[in-house]
Design an enzyme around this catalytic site. Structure first.
Site, PDB file in Angstrom:
ATOM      1  N   ASP A 119      26.787  14.383  -1.811  1.00 58.51           N
ATOM      2  CA  ASP A 119      25.988  12.849  -1.803  1.00 58.51           C
ATOM      3  C   ASP A 119      26.270  12.675  -3.360  1.00 58.51           C
ATOM      4  O   ASP A 119      26.664  11.447  -3.214  1.00 58.51           O
ATOM      5  CB  ASP A 119      24.449  13.087  -1.095  1.00 58.51           C
ATOM      6  CG  ASP A 119      24.378  11.454  -0.506  1.00 58.51           C
ATOM      7  OD1 ASP A 119      24.985  10.749  -0.310  1.00 58.51           O
ATOM      8  OD2 ASP A 119      23.913  11.086  -1.135  1.00 58.51           O
ATOM      9  N   ASP A 170      11.448  27.144  -8.711  1.00 58.69           N
ATOM     10  CA  ASP A 170      11.255  25.679  -9.691  1.00 58.69           C
ATOM     11  C   ASP A 170       9.749  26.000 -10.862  1.00 58.69           C
ATOM     12  O   ASP A 170       8.993  26.679 -10.283  1.00 58.69           O
ATOM     13  CB  ASP A 170      10.080  24.466  -8.821  1.00 58.69           C
ATOM     14  CG  ASP A 170       9.636  23.306  -9.348  1.00 58.69           C
ATOM     15  OD1 ASP A 170       9.696  23.339 -10.102  1.00 58.69           O
ATOM     16  OD2 ASP A 170       9.958  22.633  -8.663  1.00 58.69           O
ATOM     17  N   CYS A 179      22.497  16.249  -2.980  1.00 60.67           N
ATOM     18  CA  CYS A 179      21.647  15.172  -2.550  1.00 60.67           C
ATOM     19  C   CYS A 179      20.703  14.868  -3.677  1.00 60.67           C
ATOM     20  O   CYS A 179      20.334  13.042  -3.514  1.00 60.67           O
ATOM     21  CB  CYS A 179      21.115  14.872  -0.948  1.00 60.67           C
ATOM     22  SG  CYS A 179      22.118  15.661  -0.241  1.00 60.67           S
ATOM     23  N   GLU A 210      30.296   8.658 -10.925  1.00 66.26           N
ATOM     24  CA  GLU A 210      30.152   8.046  -9.635  1.00 66.26           C
ATOM     25  C   GLU A 210      30.564   6.009 -10.621  1.00 66.26           C
ATOM     26  O   GLU A 210      30.004   5.914 -11.527  1.00 66.26           O
ATOM     27  CB  GLU A 210      28.712   7.979  -9.118  1.00 66.26           C
ATOM     28  CG  GLU A 210      28.558   9.642  -8.585  1.00 66.26           C
ATOM     29  CD  GLU A 210      27.360   8.918  -8.002  1.00 66.26           C
ATOM     30  OE1 GLU A 210      26.849   8.143  -7.794  1.00 66.26           O
ATOM     31  OE2 GLU A 210      26.946  10.268  -7.614  1.00 66.26           O
ATOM     32  N   ILE A 236      10.421  15.704  -2.683  1.00 63.71           N
ATOM     33  CA  ILE A 236      11.547  16.202  -1.907  1.00 63.71           C
ATOM     34  C   ILE A 236      11.906  16.788  -1.231  1.00 63.71           C
ATOM     35  O   ILE A 236      12.293  17.144  -0.498  1.00 63.71           O
ATOM     36  CB  ILE A 236      13.074  14.861  -2.404  1.00 63.71           C
ATOM     37  CG1 ILE A 236      12.516  13.830  -2.807  1.00 63.71           C
ATOM     38  CG2 ILE A 236      14.636  15.366  -1.558  1.00 63.71           C
ATOM     39  CD1 ILE A 236      13.863  12.905  -2.987  1.00 63.71           C
ATOM     40  N   HIS A 266      26.529   9.073  -1.985  1.00 65.52           N
ATOM     41  CA  HIS A 266      25.511   8.531  -2.684  1.00 65.52           C
ATOM     42  C   HIS A 266      24.621   7.618  -1.605  1.00 65.52           C
ATOM     43  O   HIS A 266      23.849   7.015  -1.965  1.00 65.52           O
ATOM     44  CB  HIS A 266      25.066   7.888  -3.461  1.00 65.52           C
ATOM     45  CG  HIS A 266      24.398   7.695  -4.754  1.00 65.52           C
ATOM     46  ND1 HIS A 266      24.797   8.215  -6.298  1.00 65.52           N
ATOM     47  CD2 HIS A 266      23.387   8.458  -5.010  1.00 65.52           C
ATOM     48  CE1 HIS A 266      23.409   9.381  -6.924  1.00 65.52           C
ATOM     49  NE2 HIS A 266      22.198   8.728  -5.600  1.00 65.52           N
ATOM     50  N   LEU A 267      24.760   8.298  -0.204  1.00 60.79           N
ATOM     51  CA  LEU A 267      23.572   7.808   0.850  1.00 60.79           C
ATOM     52  C   LEU A 267      22.558   8.408   1.200  1.00 60.79           C
ATOM     53  O   LEU A 267      22.157   7.678   1.765  1.00 60.79           O
ATOM     54  CB  LEU A 267      24.221   8.073   2.285  1.00 60.79           C
ATOM     55  CG  LEU A 267      25.667   7.330   2.763  1.00 60.79           C
ATOM     56  CD1 LEU A 267      26.498   7.938   3.781  1.00 60.79           C
ATOM     57  CD2 LEU A 267      25.814   5.607   2.387  1.00 60.79           C
ATOM     58  N   GLY A 268      22.101   9.311  -0.196  1.00 58.78           N
ATOM     59  CA  GLY A 268      21.008   9.907  -0.186  1.00 58.78           C
ATOM     60  C   GLY A 268      19.608   8.527   0.762  1.00 58.78           C
ATOM     61  O   GLY A 268      18.325   9.133   1.750  1.00 58.78           O
ATOM     62  N   ALA A 269      19.428   7.532  -0.655  1.00 61.22           N
ATOM     63  CA  ALA A 269      18.270   6.019   0.293  1.00 61.22           C
ATOM     64  C   ALA A 269      19.192   5.378   1.045  1.00 61.22           C
ATOM     65  O   ALA A 269      18.317   3.969   0.934  1.00 61.22           O
ATOM     66  CB  ALA A 269      17.924   6.248  -1.246  1.00 61.22           C
TER      67      ALA A 269
END
Length: 544
Positions: free
Chosen positions: A272, A187, A246, A277, A168, A295-298
């Site tokens: 997000d 990373d 997100c 939750e 991602i 939590h709309l990421g997907a």
């Protein structure tokens, strides 16, 4: 686990009884179509209470879920025929994976079906922050005309900091570069070559915090990444930074973020995901310059179709043919390979975990060497087990199936070496990593009924069983040191199980290694106390 590995040789394709799957959460209709096309009977019963699910789950071989169904130990206990749980999506927080493993149930997810959707949501949040779109919309629809109040900033020429540059994160980077942004990334598994390939600059976390105008999170939630945006980290960011998350709740210290927003140090934040939750209440809500989504990421139609199709294909392949893809709790092994390879994979996983926990700097490459009896086996599962152990410190969903992909994705150079030579042991596995600090290696063998055992680390011979909680200490070899360590831990109520000692080249007064198995985790104050002992160079708490 695979029915073949359980001794269940039944092939559903040749059986009169078709495998049966329950879809317990709302899912795109194409999932049920695929199950039926592949010879799997399917029922769609959604919105059940846990008690209702427990009453019927015993009839099913597979359970296809999204985020609503909670696969608890109680559900698994009632699922007497269950062989596989498939999560349409990446997160498996609602599945008790250890309990599933104990029951022999494979847990699968679809880690790449919603990558583009999640990346686009992060980009959308970045635009919304830059131009204050939610506040401007609310103001305008309230009959106001406050042009001067909503002065935004351009994205062009700004620096975007990625915390996590995997699947991602790489997509976000690509989109940001198209917006003429400069992208830097932190990373531990991203190599310099891979960074060049995707057009970003690899930096340390501190460098990212100091340079980024926007920071976006794209890393799993693990012990290492929890609160990676702590109060201390936020304080290191440049004034006016904007932060987007997100990925997973818990990556940001929400109390610290609230304080930074109120002080103005952080110009805006877009979330997000949340530590708790569903986030119907949160101390952050109402804070100025904050954008929140549930939590709309997907949550796009394309992503929902993709993950539904993928989970149905994976589950059907497993139930009908025994194929395994994107499993979180089992390797992809044939029945013939499993008995011989299992002890080696346990050893390899332990060695990978050890060197992963002890390597604090960025990884550039990894070498897996086998000699003796190990050289006669297929090295791929051994290497996969090493990578799974190595990356477990940074990811909560890595396993032998997806670890090689994750390594390749980050540009990590992985080498496999077989030696025909005879050494000190009848079989040996050596794991070496190349880091910014140089090369480090650990080695282990199999000791008959005793199983896997460490025999060397960083050039020092030391024998130890790697299990449970342990303490790693590097010190100057000197009389009385072991007693000092024992007294310090004893005063803190930490019970020592075993001592494992080694020193470089058997030279008195030189560098020595001490590995302790302990009955409970060591808290930070105790680690600090051990650090203060005379002659101590390094102290690290380990867990296997």
């Amino acid at each position: 686990m695979d029915p073949r590995l359980r001794g269940d040789t039944r092939n559903y394709k040749d059986s009169k009884e078709m495998p049966k799957v329950l879809i317990s959460d709302k899912m795109d209709p194409k999932a049920a179509e695929i199950f039926r096309e592949r010879g799997v009977e399917v029922d769609e019963i959604t919105g059940q209470t846990p008690e209702e699910l427990m009453q019927i789950i015993g009839d099913y071989d597979g359970l296809a879920i999204r985020s609503s169904t909670k696969v608890t130990p109680e559900i698994l206990e009632a699922a007497t025929n269950l062989k596989v749980v498939g999560r349409a999506g990446i997160g498996v927080d609602n599945v008790d994976i250890p309990a599933a493993s104990t029951k022999g149930v494979v847990v699968m997810n679809t880690p790449f079906g919603n990558s583009i959707t999640t990346a686009e949501h992060a980009i959308a949040m970045m635009f919304a922050l830059a131009r204050q779109l939610p506040s401007a919309d609310a103001s305008t629809q309230a009959g106001k005309w406050e042009k001067s109040k909503f002065m935004g900033v351009e994205l062009t020429s700004k620096t975007l900091g990625l915390i996590g540059a995997g699947n991602i994160g790489s997509i976000v980077a690509e989109r940001a570069i198209g917006l003429r942004m400069k992208v830097v990334a932190y990373d531990p598994f991203l190599t310099a070559e891979r960074a060049i390939e995707i057009g970003i600059e690899k930096v340390t976390l501190d460098e990212l915090l100091e340079r980024a105008d926007f920071i976006t999170m794209h890393t799993p939630l693990t012990d290492q990444t929890r609160n990676i945006m702590s109060a201390e980290a936020i304080a290191k960011t440049k004034p006016g930074v904007r932060i987007i998350n997100c990925a997973r709740g818990g990556l940001i210290d929400e109390a610290a973020l609230k304080e930074a927003l109120e002080s103005g140090h952080v110009a805006g934040a877009a979330l997000d995901v949340y530590a708790e939750e569903p986030a119907k209440e949160n101390a952050l809500f109402g804070t100025p310059n904050l954008i929140c989504t549930p939590h709309l990421g997907a949550s796009t139609s394309e992503a929902q179709v993709n993950v539904a199709i993928q989970v149905a294909e994976q589950m059907a392949d497993y139930l009908v043919n025994g194929g395994v893809e994107n499993a979180l709790n089992m390797p992809s092994l044939s029945a013939e390979q499993a008995p011989k390879l299992k002890p080696y994979m346990v050893l390899a996983n332990q060695l990978g975990s050890l060197i992963g926990q002890l390597s604090s700097s960025s990884l550039k490459g990894i070498s897996v060497e086998v000699e003796g009896a190990a050289a006669e086996l297929d090295p791929k599962p051994i290497t996969a087990a090493v990578l799974a152990g190595l990356m477990a410190a940074y990811s909560d969903s890595v396993n032998m199936v997806n670890a090689p992909y994750l390594a390749k994705e980050r540009g990590l150079d992985v080498r496999e070496v077989r030696h025909d030579r005879e050494g000190d042991y009848h079989t040996l596995v050596r794991v070496s990593v190349t880091t910014d600090e140089g090369e480090k290696s650990v080695a282990g063998t199999l000791f008959g009924s005793s199983g896997p055992r460490l025999v060397e680390m960083f050039g020092i011979k030391v024998e130890a069983d790697l299990e449970g909680d342990m303490l790693y200490i590097v010190n100057q070899d000197q009389p009385g040191f072991i007693g000092s360590v024992g007294s310090t831990l004893g005063e803190a109520g930490v019970n020592i199980g075993t001592f494992h000692l080694g020193r470089r080249a058997d030279a008195p007064g030189g560098e020595a290694v001490l590995l302790l198995s302990i009955d409970s985790p060591v808290e930070e104050p105790v680690l600090w106390a051990v650090c203060q002992l005379e002659g101590v160079k390094t102290v690290k708490a380990l867990r296997f």
